[in-house]
Design a protein around this motif. Structure first.
Motif, PDB file in Angstrom:
ATOM      1  N   GLN A   1      -0.529  -8.567  -4.993  1.00  0.00           N
ATOM      2  CA  GLN A   1      -1.504  -7.534  -4.723  1.00  0.00           C
ATOM      3  C   GLN A   1      -1.431  -7.319  -3.193  1.00  0.00           C
ATOM      4  O   GLN A   1      -2.370  -8.249  -2.418  1.00  0.00           O
ATOM      5  N   PRO A   2      -0.982  -6.443  -2.573  1.00  0.00           N
ATOM      6  CA  PRO A   2      -1.237  -6.007  -1.318  1.00  0.00           C
ATOM      7  C   PRO A   2      -2.431  -5.153  -1.048  1.00  0.00           C
ATOM      8  O   PRO A   2      -2.697  -4.339  -2.051  1.00  0.00           O
ATOM      9  N   ARG A   3      -3.166  -5.540  -0.097  1.00  0.00           N
ATOM     10  CA  ARG A   3      -4.417  -4.669  -0.010  1.00  0.00           C
ATOM     11  C   ARG A   3      -4.761  -4.312   1.419  1.00  0.00           C
ATOM     12  O   ARG A   3      -4.221  -5.187   2.546  1.00  0.00           O
ATOM     13  N   ALA A   4      -5.345  -3.396   1.651  1.00  0.00           N
ATOM     14  CA  ALA A   4      -5.603  -2.689   3.045  1.00  0.00           C
ATOM     15  C   ALA A   4      -6.951  -2.351   3.028  1.00  0.00           C
ATOM     16  O   ALA A   4      -7.629  -1.545   2.130  1.00  0.00           O
ATOM     17  N   GLU A   5      -7.725  -2.254   4.191  1.00  0.00           N
ATOM     18  CA  GLU A   5      -8.833  -1.905   4.704  1.00  0.00           C
ATOM     19  C   GLU A   5      -9.159  -1.394   5.963  1.00  0.00           C
ATOM     20  O   GLU A   5      -8.690  -2.213   6.755  1.00  0.00           O
ATOM     21  N   ALA A   6      -9.783  -0.202   6.037  1.00  0.00           N
ATOM     22  CA  ALA A   6      -9.953   0.428   7.470  1.00  0.00           C
ATOM     23  C   ALA A   6     -11.544   0.813   7.409  1.00  0.00           C
ATOM     24  O   ALA A   6     -12.058   1.176   6.703  1.00  0.00           O
ATOM     25  N   ASN A   7     -12.024   0.416   8.743  1.00  0.00           N
ATOM     26  CA  ASN A   7     -13.477   0.877   9.123  1.00  0.00           C
ATOM     27  C   ASN A   7     -13.377   1.943  10.127  1.00  0.00           C
ATOM     28  O   ASN A   7     -12.851   1.476  11.084  1.00  0.00           O
ATOM     29  N   LEU A   8     -14.479   2.916  10.202  1.00  0.00           N
ATOM     30  CA  LEU A   8     -14.208   3.698  11.272  1.00  0.00           C
ATOM     31  C   LEU A   8     -15.609   3.929  11.692  1.00  0.00           C
ATOM     32  O   LEU A   8     -16.727   3.836  10.702  1.00  0.00           O
TER      33      LEU A   8
END
Length: 356
Positions: free
Chosen positions: A279-286
């Motif tokens: 499982q690849p996973r990505a998260e971005a916060n702005l």
């Protein structure tokens, strides 16, 4: 006296074959030549030798013609049912086009939409038999049993130990819902920290979730921060399955202080086997503005990229190992350095994913 003796002698000398055989067909007597030829041919065959070419061979006798009574007696007989060894009755040719080959059904599958006549009946035909009241209750039960039931679901998406430089830590990320196919109460909680210290972040969300399509839910509700300067946020977002099977959770948050932030998470299950999953996973916060008290800078605040390999002993329980890299960017990185922390952290993780 002399005349009587002569008559007696004449009667005694009458041949036996002089009897009346008019009722029998007599075979013609063979000539002496044919008899001798037969003996010669039989002698050669008895010695195991073929009959020499030109040798005396008896002529074949013509077959006795069957009498009309004999022919009539055989005319109605079915020789195919007689138990004579070596006799076979003629068989009709097999038609392979009409043979039944068992379960093979070569009927073509109908293509296209059903004919208009398929829906030409009255929409409430059963009411005429059972009554409208009885069928109303039946239709209500049918809707309930095929999507109208309320169900409870809970999942620990990430519950993990994090080995990293500067102090090992922990992380939790759980969510669940209660409701039906269209409307649900959805709850979420996540947070992280370092062992022996206060949690760095912790939050809980309560959301109303409404299906806006087969793959997507629109969500709205509140979020409560449990650490640092406590804040309450209004939440609006979407959650669902994007093309190519990416699970996406995107939301915007407006705090009671007027701070506007956003978070986007995406993950993809790649099955190596039926139980082993990468499982690849990505998260971005702005953030729309700087929030110094929270160490958040305007713009792209942080990015996380991770890769986890899990094994499903059962679908509801799957331990995993993995690695995740975190980066603080822009002004957020400056806030980290001012606090004496590294804006880039590598985490080696061991955890478990579960649901019920």
């Amino acid at each position: 006296m002399r005349l009587l003796v002569v008559m007696l002698l004449a009667g005694a000398a009458t041949p036996v074959f002089a009897q009346d055989h008019s009722g029998h067909a007599m075979a013609p007597a063979q000539s002496a030549t044919q008899t001798d030829c037969g003996k010669e041919a039989a002698h050669h065959r008895a010695m195991g030798h073929p009959v020499p070419e030109g040798a005396c061979v008896p002529e074949a006798q013509p077959a006795e013609p069957a009498s009309s009574d004999h022919a009539d007696g055989h005319a109605g007989m079915d020789h195919s049912t007689m138990g004579h060894e070596g006799m076979q009755s003629p068989q009709a040719p097999t038609d392979h086009g009409t043979m039944d080959h068992g379960a093979t059904d070569m009927t073509p599958i109908p293509q296209g939409s059903p004919p208009a006549s398929a829906g030409s009946g009255p929409p409430r035909a059963a009411d005429a038999i059972w009554g409208a009241e009885a069928m109303r209750a039946s239709r209500r039960a049918l809707r309930t049993e095929n999507g109208g039931m309320n169900v409870f679901w809970f999942q620990g998406d990430r519950a993990e130990y994090r080995a990293r430089e500067g102090g090992d830590g922990y992380l939790w990320d759980v969510q669940g819902y209660y409701g039906g196919d269209f409307d649900k109460f959805w709850f979420k909680s996540e947070g992280e920290g370092t062992f022996g210290e206060s949690p760095e972040s912790a939050e809980i969300q309560g959301l109303w979730s409404h299906a806006i399509g087969p793959w997507w839910d629109l969500q709205a509700g509140v979020r409560q921060d449990l650490t640092g300067p406590e804040r309450t946020h209004a939440v609006i977002g979407v959650q669902g399955l994007a093309p190519y099977m990416f699970e996406v959770d995107a939301a915007a948050f407006l705090s009671t202080k007027g701070d506007l932030t956003a978070r986007i998470e995406a993950e993809l299950d790649q099955r190596i086997t039926q139980r082993l999953i990468l499982q690849p996973r990505a998260e971005a916060n702005l953030s729309a503005q700087d929030i110094p008290e929270l160490g958040i800078g305007a713009g792209l605040d942080s990015i996380e990229l991770g890769l986890r390999l899990r094994y499903e002993f059962v679908r509801e329980f799957a331990p995993y190992i993995g690695v995740e890299q975190e980066w603080q960017l822009g002004q957020s990185a400056d806030y980290k350095r001012l606090a004496g922390e590294d804006p880039s952290v590598t985490n080696y993780v061991v955890g478990v994913r579960f649901w019920f």
